[in-house]
Scaffold this motif. Sequence first.
Motif, PDB file in Angstrom:
ATOM      1  N   GLU A 127       0.820  -1.203   0.000  1.00 63.27           N
ATOM      2  CA  GLU A 127       0.000   0.000   0.000  1.00 63.27           C
ATOM      3  C   GLU A 127       0.860   1.261   0.000  1.00 63.27           C
ATOM      4  O   GLU A 127       0.606   2.206  -0.747  1.00 63.27           O
ATOM      5  CB  GLU A 127      -0.943   0.013   1.207  1.00 63.27           C
ATOM      6  N   GLU A 128       1.885   1.268   0.841  1.00 64.29           N
ATOM      7  CA  GLU A 128       2.736   2.450   0.917  1.00 64.29           C
ATOM      8  C   GLU A 128       3.481   2.666  -0.391  1.00 64.29           C
ATOM      9  O   GLU A 128       3.646   3.778  -0.853  1.00 64.29           O
ATOM     10  CB  GLU A 128       3.727   2.327   2.082  1.00 64.29           C
ATOM     11  N   VAL A 154       2.596   1.688  -3.419  1.00 63.27           N
ATOM     12  CA  VAL A 154       1.680   2.147  -4.461  1.00 63.27           C
ATOM     13  C   VAL A 154       1.303   3.606  -4.231  1.00 63.27           C
ATOM     14  O   VAL A 154       1.269   4.401  -5.173  1.00 63.27           O
ATOM     15  CB  VAL A 154       0.423   1.253  -4.499  1.00 63.27           C
ATOM     16  N   SER A 155       1.066   3.975  -2.985  1.00 64.29           N
ATOM     17  CA  SER A 155       0.722   5.364  -2.686  1.00 64.29           C
ATOM     18  C   SER A 155       1.836   6.304  -3.131  1.00 64.29           C
ATOM     19  O   SER A 155       1.580   7.347  -3.723  1.00 64.29           O
ATOM     20  CB  SER A 155       0.469   5.547  -1.192  1.00 64.29           C
ATOM     21  N   LEU A 212       4.076   5.817  -5.425  1.00 63.73           N
ATOM     22  CA  LEU A 212       4.173   5.866  -6.886  1.00 63.73           C
ATOM     23  C   LEU A 212       3.029   6.689  -7.463  1.00 63.73           C
ATOM     24  O   LEU A 212       3.218   7.462  -8.402  1.00 63.73           O
ATOM     25  CB  LEU A 212       4.167   4.453  -7.464  1.00 63.73           C
ATOM     26  N   GLU A 213       1.829   6.530  -6.905  1.00 61.15           N
ATOM     27  CA  GLU A 213       0.695   7.334  -7.362  1.00 61.15           C
ATOM     28  C   GLU A 213       0.951   8.810  -7.124  1.00 61.15           C
ATOM     29  O   GLU A 213       0.563   9.654  -7.910  1.00 61.15           O
ATOM     30  CB  GLU A 213      -0.582   6.911  -6.623  1.00 61.15           C
ATOM     31  N   VAL A 222       4.761  -4.771  -5.466  1.00 62.45           N
ATOM     32  CA  VAL A 222       3.868  -4.206  -6.478  1.00 62.45           C
ATOM     33  C   VAL A 222       3.086  -5.324  -7.157  1.00 62.45           C
ATOM     34  O   VAL A 222       1.877  -5.222  -7.382  1.00 62.45           O
ATOM     35  CB  VAL A 222       4.666  -3.398  -7.519  1.00 62.45           C
ATOM     36  N   TYR A 233       0.419  -6.476  -4.985  1.00 67.85           N
ATOM     37  CA  TYR A 233      -0.692  -5.521  -5.019  1.00 67.85           C
ATOM     38  C   TYR A 233      -1.619  -5.825  -6.186  1.00 67.85           C
ATOM     39  O   TYR A 233      -2.824  -5.943  -6.034  1.00 67.85           O
ATOM     40  CB  TYR A 233      -0.137  -4.104  -5.130  1.00 67.85           C
ATOM     41  N   ASP A 254      -7.958   2.219   7.884  1.00 66.49           N
ATOM     42  CA  ASP A 254      -6.783   1.447   7.484  1.00 66.49           C
ATOM     43  C   ASP A 254      -7.076  -0.053   7.549  1.00 66.49           C
ATOM     44  O   ASP A 254      -6.645  -0.817   6.685  1.00 66.49           O
ATOM     45  CB  ASP A 254      -5.590   1.771   8.384  1.00 66.49           C
ATOM     46  N   VAL A 260      -9.038  -1.078   4.491  1.00 66.65           N
ATOM     47  CA  VAL A 260      -8.203  -1.122   3.296  1.00 66.65           C
ATOM     48  C   VAL A 260      -7.343  -2.380   3.305  1.00 66.65           C
ATOM     49  O   VAL A 260      -7.216  -3.079   2.296  1.00 66.65           O
ATOM     50  CB  VAL A 260      -7.321   0.145   3.196  1.00 66.65           C
ATOM     51  N   GLY A 285      -5.878  -3.927  -0.089  1.00 67.27           N
ATOM     52  CA  GLY A 285      -5.319  -2.710  -0.644  1.00 67.27           C
ATOM     53  C   GLY A 285      -6.282  -1.965  -1.554  1.00 67.27           C
ATOM     54  O   GLY A 285      -5.998  -0.848  -1.953  1.00 67.27           O
ATOM     55  N   ARG A 286      -7.407  -2.600  -1.882  1.00 70.48           N
ATOM     56  CA  ARG A 286      -8.391  -1.887  -2.712  1.00 70.48           C
ATOM     57  C   ARG A 286      -9.075  -0.852  -1.841  1.00 70.48           C
ATOM     58  O   ARG A 286      -9.565  -1.164  -0.768  1.00 70.48           O
ATOM     59  CB  ARG A 286      -9.423  -2.861  -3.287  1.00 70.48           C
ATOM     60  N   ASP A 287      -9.116   0.387  -2.295  1.00 71.20           N
ATOM     61  CA  ASP A 287      -9.653   1.417  -1.424  1.00 71.20           C
ATOM     62  C   ASP A 287     -11.164   1.269  -1.271  1.00 71.20           C
ATOM     63  O   ASP A 287     -11.803   0.464  -1.940  1.00 71.20           O
ATOM     64  CB  ASP A 287      -9.239   2.814  -1.895  1.00 71.20           C
TER      65      ASP A 287
END
Lengths: 218, 218
Positions: free
Chosen positions: A91-92, A94-95, A97-98, A136, A139, A203, A206, A211-213
């Motif tokens: 999650e961290e 991906v966050s 990178l986003e 990743v 994820y 949290d 999630v 990890g899907r919001d």
Amino acid sequence: MNPEVRIAVVEDRAEFRRAIVCALNARAGWRVVAECADAAQALRNIPGAQVNIVLLDLLLPGTSGTAAIPQLKKALPKVPIIMLTVVDSPEEIVSALEAGASGYILKGGSTSELVANVEDVLAGGAIMSPAVARRVVEYFQRRQASSAPAEFGLTAREWEVLRLAARGRQHGEISMSLGIAVNTVKNHFRNIYEKLGVSSFTDAMVKLRGGRDLLDGV
Amino acid sequence: MNPEVRIAVVEDRAEFRRAIVCALNARAGWRVVAECADAAQALRNIPGAQVNIVLLDLLLPGTSGTAAIPQLKKALPKVPIIMLTVVDSPEEIVSALEAGASGYILKGGSTSELVANVEDVLAGGAIMSPAVARRVVEYFQRRQASSAPAEFGLTAREWEVLRLAARGRQHGEISMSLGIAVNTVKNHFRNIYEKLGVSSFTDAMVKLRGGRDLLDGV
DNA sequence: CTGTGAATAGCACTTGCGTGCTATGCCAAG
DNA sequence: CTTGGCATAGCACGCAAGTGCTATTCACAG
């Protein structure tokens, strides 16, 4: 061609920061022109320092590194940011990178790897160490099938409490529904959070959703 | 420890396949035990061949490599699959990773890189070349930027705030990410709650999800 | 030109959430 | 029988979340 590569390092632990700075300065043509211990310093010092690349720690006192990325990017849209941290949760990663990071490296690699990674990013690529790439991939695979619920070792009662909360009930309502005290509900949440490694209800959701919001599919 | 690493290569172009096979066989302890020219062959030959790892081309005659991944995975859940292809679109890369690939390499790298990548995957990591990592990062960043239009009368900014919160961010982090004050974030939530007729974040999520609770599908 | 709505921001206040700590009764595995 | 896990419960504290209210700026429609 390149007169000089100007680097910024944001890292709160002074000894660690020194080690990184030394490794980078040792390379001909590179120079660390900004050293910052937290996000506020970074936002103050980096924009004026004409840097070509930023190395950013995730766990910083105050604002987290990830939260600082959008603002750094706003001030310096073309400067790549590499996350350099011990945190390896999908999650961290991906966050980050986003938010705009160009790379994500786990602390613990050799300095020569670090130098090579910085070179890759300067050359226009993005980089992930094999360990990061693995996260990743996890994820993606979890968001695809959510096949393995991972079974975090939650007890039946804990699931019961969570389900009610997931429908919007608050602690007091849950305690009424189950005929137990509010403090007991709180204790269940306490234990749930510990098992999941989180510290808030959102949290936890999630995490349990792989990890899907919470708006996934809306 | 490892008596032998047994490899399968799936690639339709014969000359290219030979080159790969040679490079891999050249390494001591490695042996290519299955060569396949298409997905059908792969599904017929690989399951019985006791392989430790599969190299899979994306563009194959008939079934695409990506489509073959789930079936290979079903037969051999623990065998990692590396995509080896010329296709570098973010969508294809993400699809392959979602389907279960452990790595994605672009053709064109040296054979020594290929060998190193296979080693990384065998060691339990996942691998992406810098060029691939770059595509993945683009994918994440586009996903974040592209946003759904208003369906509940919520403004773009309100959706933006909600989406961050739905990922577990709290007010302070959201305000940092968007470069606005915490009070403004609170105001956005205030307006969101009023529009949805709720009075908590969790209720808002349930409402936006059409009444499906937050653990739906877990 | 003016009104409306969106985005911004501040302040004071209440409530609920999360946490640190302690403690009891129960039951099954060792 | 004792140890350990689970469910139960209490209390106090800090802080995040949510509420009520006001206010400025800007863009855009009337």
